[in-house]
Scaffold this motif. Structure first.
Motif, PDB file in Angstrom:
ATOM      1  N   PHE A  11      18.846   3.820  16.211  1.00 34.78           N
ATOM      2  CA  PHE A  11      17.667   4.647  15.954  1.00 34.78           C
ATOM      3  C   PHE A  11      16.867   4.051  14.808  1.00 34.78           C
ATOM      4  CE2 PHE A  11      21.065   6.553  13.430  1.00 34.78           C
ATOM      5  CZ  PHE A  11      20.477   6.720  12.190  1.00 34.78           C
ATOM      6  N   GLU A  12      15.577   4.355  14.802  1.00 34.13           N
ATOM      7  CA  GLU A  12      14.664   3.817  13.801  1.00 34.13           C
ATOM      8  C   GLU A  12      13.770   4.942  13.265  1.00 34.13           C
ATOM      9  OE1 GLU A  12      12.933   2.175  11.121  1.00 34.13           O
ATOM     10  OE2 GLU A  12      14.220   0.767  12.191  1.00 34.13           O
ATOM     11  N   PRO A  13      14.066   5.446  12.060  1.00 35.61           N
ATOM     12  CA  PRO A  13      13.292   6.555  11.502  1.00 35.61           C
ATOM     13  C   PRO A  13      11.786   6.294  11.413  1.00 35.61           C
ATOM     14  CG  PRO A  13      15.294   6.236  10.237  1.00 35.61           C
ATOM     15  CD  PRO A  13      15.193   5.078  11.200  1.00 35.61           C
ATOM     16  N   ALA A  14      11.376   5.059  11.201  1.00 39.04           N
ATOM     17  CA  ALA A  14       9.947   4.748  11.087  1.00 39.04           C
ATOM     18  C   ALA A  14       9.198   5.012  12.385  1.00 39.04           C
ATOM     19  CB  ALA A  14       9.761   3.293  10.658  1.00 39.04           C
ATOM     20  N   LEU A  15       9.925   5.087  13.502  1.00 41.39           N
ATOM     21  CA  LEU A  15       9.286   5.319  14.801  1.00 41.39           C
ATOM     22  C   LEU A  15       9.299   6.785  15.225  1.00 41.39           C
ATOM     23  CD1 LEU A  15      10.657   2.233  16.799  1.00 41.39           C
ATOM     24  CD2 LEU A  15       8.461   2.470  15.603  1.00 41.39           C
ATOM     25  N   LEU A  16       9.848   7.677  14.409  1.00 37.17           N
ATOM     26  CA  LEU A  16       9.888   9.103  14.739  1.00 37.17           C
ATOM     27  C   LEU A  16       8.467   9.646  14.840  1.00 37.17           C
ATOM     28  CD1 LEU A  16      11.718  11.658  15.094  1.00 37.17           C
ATOM     29  CD2 LEU A  16      11.347  12.064  12.652  1.00 37.17           C
ATOM     30  N   ALA A  17       8.179  10.332  15.943  1.00 36.47           N
ATOM     31  CA  ALA A  17       6.861  10.923  16.173  1.00 36.47           C
ATOM     32  C   ALA A  17       6.985  12.449  16.182  1.00 36.47           C
ATOM     33  CB  ALA A  17       6.295  10.423  17.508  1.00 36.47           C
ATOM     34  N   PRO A  18       5.902  13.153  15.896  1.00 38.29           N
ATOM     35  CA  PRO A  18       5.953  14.613  15.805  1.00 38.29           C
ATOM     36  C   PRO A  18       6.527  15.323  17.039  1.00 38.29           C
ATOM     37  CG  PRO A  18       3.876  13.815  14.935  1.00 38.29           C
ATOM     38  CD  PRO A  18       4.581  12.628  15.544  1.00 38.29           C
ATOM     39  N   GLY A  19       6.331  14.806  18.218  1.00 43.06           N
ATOM     40  CA  GLY A  19       6.810  15.485  19.428  1.00 43.06           C
ATOM     41  C   GLY A  19       8.161  15.028  19.932  1.00 43.06           C
ATOM     42  N   ASP A  20       8.885  14.224  19.154  1.00 42.14           N
ATOM     43  CA  ASP A  20      10.135  13.638  19.652  1.00 42.14           C
ATOM     44  C   ASP A  20      11.233  14.658  19.933  1.00 42.14           C
ATOM     45  OD1 ASP A  20       9.077  11.125  19.796  1.00 42.14           O
ATOM     46  OD2 ASP A  20      10.073  10.362  18.004  1.00 42.14           O
ATOM     47  N   PHE A  21      11.333  15.710  19.135  1.00 39.05           N
ATOM     48  CA  PHE A  21      12.350  16.735  19.408  1.00 39.05           C
ATOM     49  C   PHE A  21      12.035  17.449  20.721  1.00 39.05           C
ATOM     50  CE2 PHE A  21      13.545  16.042  15.028  1.00 39.05           C
ATOM     51  CZ  PHE A  21      14.909  16.274  15.045  1.00 39.05           C
ATOM     52  N   ALA A  22      10.769  17.821  20.912  1.00 39.99           N
ATOM     53  CA  ALA A  22      10.371  18.499  22.150  1.00 39.99           C
ATOM     54  C   ALA A  22      10.575  17.579  23.352  1.00 39.99           C
ATOM     55  CB  ALA A  22       8.917  18.954  22.058  1.00 39.99           C
ATOM     56  N   LEU A  23      10.201  16.322  23.220  1.00 37.15           N
ATOM     57  CA  LEU A  23      10.382  15.344  24.293  1.00 37.15           C
ATOM     58  C   LEU A  23      11.848  15.236  24.695  1.00 37.15           C
ATOM     59  CD1 LEU A  23       9.216  12.980  26.065  1.00 37.15           C
ATOM     60  CD2 LEU A  23       9.772  11.479  24.149  1.00 37.15           C
ATOM     61  N   SER A  24      12.729  15.323  23.707  1.00 35.43           N
ATOM     62  CA  SER A  24      14.164  15.199  23.944  1.00 35.43           C
ATOM     63  C   SER A  24      14.812  16.511  24.380  1.00 35.43           C
ATOM     64  CB  SER A  24      14.856  14.699  22.677  1.00 35.43           C
ATOM     65  OG  SER A  24      14.321  13.466  22.285  1.00 35.43           O
ATOM     66  N   GLY A  25      14.064  17.605  24.349  1.00 39.69           N
ATOM     67  CA  GLY A  25      14.624  18.899  24.723  1.00 39.69           C
ATOM     68  C   GLY A  25      15.618  19.426  23.702  1.00 39.69           C
ATOM     69  N   ILE A  26      15.403  19.088  22.432  1.00 39.14           N
ATOM     70  CA  ILE A  26      16.309  19.505  21.365  1.00 39.14           C
ATOM     71  C   ILE A  26      15.515  20.284  20.321  1.00 39.14           C
ATOM     72  CG2 ILE A  26      17.781  18.676  19.475  1.00 39.14           C
ATOM     73  CD1 ILE A  26      18.560  16.349  21.347  1.00 39.14           C
ATOM     74  N   GLU A  27      16.000  21.475  20.016  1.00 41.68           N
ATOM     75  CA  GLU A  27      15.361  22.323  19.012  1.00 41.68           C
ATOM     76  C   GLU A  27      15.956  22.000  17.640  1.00 41.68           C
ATOM     77  OE1 GLU A  27      12.770  24.931  17.455  1.00 41.68           O
ATOM     78  OE2 GLU A  27      12.873  24.493  19.602  1.00 41.68           O
ATOM     79  N   PRO A  28      15.150  21.496  16.713  1.00 39.24           N
ATOM     80  CA  PRO A  28      15.705  21.183  15.395  1.00 39.24           C
ATOM     81  C   PRO A  28      15.869  22.450  14.557  1.00 39.24           C
ATOM     82  CG  PRO A  28      13.372  20.677  15.426  1.00 39.24           C
ATOM     83  CD  PRO A  28      13.740  21.129  16.821  1.00 39.24           C
ATOM     84  N   PRO A  29      17.002  22.604  13.887  1.00 40.33           N
ATOM     85  CA  PRO A  29      17.168  23.745  12.981  1.00 40.33           C
ATOM     86  C   PRO A  29      16.152  23.653  11.840  1.00 40.33           C
ATOM     87  CG  PRO A  29      19.236  22.576  13.316  1.00 40.33           C
ATOM     88  CD  PRO A  29      18.172  21.757  13.943  1.00 40.33           C
TER      89      PRO A  29
ATOM     90  N   GLY B 189      27.250  24.754  13.283  1.00 37.94           N
ATOM     91  CA  GLY B 189      28.029  25.875  12.781  1.00 37.94           C
ATOM     92  C   GLY B 189      27.701  26.167  11.327  1.00 37.94           C
ATOM     93  N   GLU B 190      28.291  27.233  10.812  1.00 34.19           N
ATOM     94  CA  GLU B 190      28.048  27.620   9.422  1.00 34.19           C
ATOM     95  C   GLU B 190      28.457  26.529   8.442  1.00 34.19           C
ATOM     96  OE1 GLU B 190      29.520  31.448   8.319  1.00 34.19           O
ATOM     97  OE2 GLU B 190      28.729  32.375  10.145  1.00 34.19           O
ATOM     98  N   ASP B 191      29.450  25.724   8.824  1.00 30.93           N
ATOM     99  CA  ASP B 191      29.900  24.627   7.963  1.00 30.93           C
ATOM    100  C   ASP B 191      29.131  23.335   8.229  1.00 30.93           C
ATOM    101  OD1 ASP B 191      30.891  23.985  10.460  1.00 30.93           O
ATOM    102  OD2 ASP B 191      32.946  23.696   9.794  1.00 30.93           O
ATOM    103  N   ARG B 192      28.060  23.430   9.015  1.00 25.43           N
ATOM    104  CA  ARG B 192      27.171  22.319   9.389  1.00 25.43           C
ATOM    105  C   ARG B 192      27.796  21.359  10.396  1.00 25.43           C
ATOM    106  NH1 ARG B 192      25.043  19.641   4.189  1.00 25.43           N
ATOM    107  NH2 ARG B 192      24.539  18.121   5.779  1.00 25.43           N
TER     108      ARG B 192
END
Length: 145
Positions: A32-50, A88-91
């Motif tokens: 993975f490459e953090p510099a390439l993270l785009a605003p819609g990447d979580f939605a594109l991946s179908g993952i809801e970020p906490p 989980g509560e303990d992350r």
């Protein structure tokens, strides 16, 4: 279920890179490459970020996203479950009751390993960067007390 991958995550690999295999376990990894993270990447991946991830820096967001993408792919390969483990509560990831699993990420690499609890009561996977011997010697006096 083939969700598209964002550009910040390389194609997933299902493989076993470790010297000893674990019968019945599935390991999926990705770069993975953090510099390439785009605003819609979580939605594109179908993952809801906490909320805590939404407020974090791009590096942490990309680590989380890549780890959860790998975990979903590993669960799908193992059991046909297209699920993303919640936090989980303990992350720690919350796996389905009959599954043991672990997620790791670091230095641009993320992976998840899963297996049935009937075969493996617990699994752990951790990637770390090995420090240079000179730094280890310098820090030993502070750490090993």
């Amino acid at each position: 279920m083939n969700m598209p991958l964002p550009h910040c995550i390389s194609p997933l690999q299902q493989h076993w890179p470790l010297p000893l295999g674990l019968p019945g376990a599935v390991l999926v990894s990705s770069q993975f490459e953090p510099a390439l993270l785009a605003p819609g990447d979580f939605a594109l991946s179908g993952i809801e970020p906490p909320a805590a991830i939404q407020r974090s820096v791009a590096k942490r967001q990309t680590e989380f996203l890549a780890g959860r993408v790998c975990a979903r792919a590993a669960l799908l390969a193992l059991d046909g479950l297209a699920r993303v483990p919640e936090i989980g509560e303990d992350r720690a990831p919350v796996w389905p009751g009959h599954i043991s699993g672990s997620i790791t990420h670091g230095s641009g690499w993320a992976a998840a390993v899963v297996a049935h609890k009937a075969q493996w009561r617990g699994l752990g996977l951790d990637v770390e960067t090995v420090m240079k011997a000179t730094r280890a010697e310098r820090l030993a006096g502070e750490i090993l007390t």
